[in-house]
Scaffold this active site. Sequence first.
Site, PDB file in Angstrom:
ATOM      1  N   PRO A 128      12.908  -1.352 -12.169  1.00 44.29           N
ATOM      2  CA  PRO A 128      11.595  -1.359 -12.825  1.00 44.29           C
ATOM      3  C   PRO A 128      11.670  -0.966 -14.297  1.00 44.29           C
ATOM      4  O   PRO A 128      10.698  -1.116 -15.027  1.00 44.29           O
ATOM      5  CB  PRO A 128      10.774  -0.343 -12.029  1.00 44.29           C
ATOM      6  CG  PRO A 128      11.706   0.344 -11.108  1.00 44.29           C
ATOM      7  CD  PRO A 128      12.989  -0.402 -11.066  1.00 44.29           C
ATOM      8  N   GLU A 155      16.640   6.283  -5.248  1.00 44.23           N
ATOM      9  CA  GLU A 155      15.823   6.612  -6.431  1.00 44.23           C
ATOM     10  C   GLU A 155      16.266   5.873  -7.682  1.00 44.23           C
ATOM     11  O   GLU A 155      15.551   5.779  -8.643  1.00 44.23           O
ATOM     12  CB  GLU A 155      15.869   8.117  -6.691  1.00 44.23           C
ATOM     13  CG  GLU A 155      15.111   8.931  -5.676  1.00 44.23           C
ATOM     14  CD  GLU A 155      13.658   8.481  -5.547  1.00 44.23           C
ATOM     15  OE1 GLU A 155      12.922   8.596  -6.531  1.00 44.23           O
ATOM     16  OE2 GLU A 155      13.281   8.025  -4.461  1.00 44.23           O
TER      17      GLU A 155
HETATM   18  N1  ADE Z   1      13.378  -2.345  -8.020  1.00 46.54           N
HETATM   19  C1  ADE Z   1      12.312  -1.606  -7.741  1.00 46.54           C
HETATM   20  N2  ADE Z   1      11.213  -2.048  -8.361  1.00 46.54           N
HETATM   21  C2  ADE Z   1      11.603  -3.131  -9.094  1.00 46.54           C
HETATM   22  C3  ADE Z   1      10.933  -4.007  -9.966  1.00 46.54           C
HETATM   23  N3  ADE Z   1       9.637  -3.896 -10.244  1.00 46.54           N
HETATM   24  N4  ADE Z   1      11.647  -4.990 -10.536  1.00 46.54           N
HETATM   25  C4  ADE Z   1      12.963  -5.120 -10.291  1.00 46.54           C
HETATM   26  N5  ADE Z   1      13.646  -4.299  -9.480  1.00 46.54           N
HETATM   27  C5  ADE Z   1      12.977  -3.317  -8.870  1.00 46.54           C
END
Ligand code: ADE
Length: 284
Positions: A128, A155
């Site tokens: 993310p 995490e």
């Molecule tokens: N892993 C966890 N959330 C994610 C996201 N929004 N985009 C890519 N990988 C992720």
Amino acid sequence: MRELCYNAGMRFDIFTLFPGIFESPLRESMLKRAIESGLLQVQLHNIRDYAEGRHQVTDDYPYGGGGGMVMKPEPVFTAVESVLGIGDRGSGFRDQAAGQSSTPALHPQRGASVSNRQSTIPIVLLTPQGRVFNQRMALELAQYDRVALICGRYEGFDERIRQHLATDEISIGDYVLTGGELAALVILDAVIRMKPGVLGDPTGAVDDSHASGLLEYPHYTRPPEFRGWQVPEVLLSGDHAKVDRWRREQALRRTWTRRPDLLELVELTESERAWLRQLAQDGA
Ligand code: ADE
């Protein structure tokens, strides 16, 4: 490692702790067809297979304390390096690529090691914290014959994976998933449909929402009237020039109403700009 296709084509190496997540999506619809026709090759690598010790541990407690577990660097490095043939354990991909690469990896992260900057295979970390994925990035990735995707769990990753192994970090949106697997599937899907032959219709990816920078115009099919709702007359007219004009206007109108931010990046004619100004004045 599970191989879903033995033919050549664009190749994705996916590093994951849960290869089973990919099974069903890759066995349906367009992705299945792309694999069967040799346009797509997906190799799934279970990171756990590269972990040492009887328990093949892939995560550990964070230094400094705090909740959650962190993905250990060793199994991820070993998996990626041995599969791609880079680093100390590989068959010398780095040495082959060093000094002769004309295709730099996508947007290397500041801390990425020299060897990875020279890699012709993007090594993408799904997180993310990455650049938010869009159609342009899908097109960029589609220029490569081979892409590696690393899916995180727990995490997060040990920072050294980010700094010294990955060449790029991608997020599929501003929300947090339980892992990178679904993000990897989203990217794989968006990238492979750009490849000629993957969509039945050769213009398929051209008219897409976002491909032109605009959202797509509305579509209709038979019947011409359904529950009293009519298909717009122009689409039944058989006048292709009129239809094209209508579609362009609809795409502009839709983009203006739903995603005005996109309009700043699109090349418009003077008359289109005037038409949009008029739209804004009328508050349509
Ligand atoms: N892993 C966890 N959330 C994610 C996201 N929004 N985009 C890519 N990988 C992720």
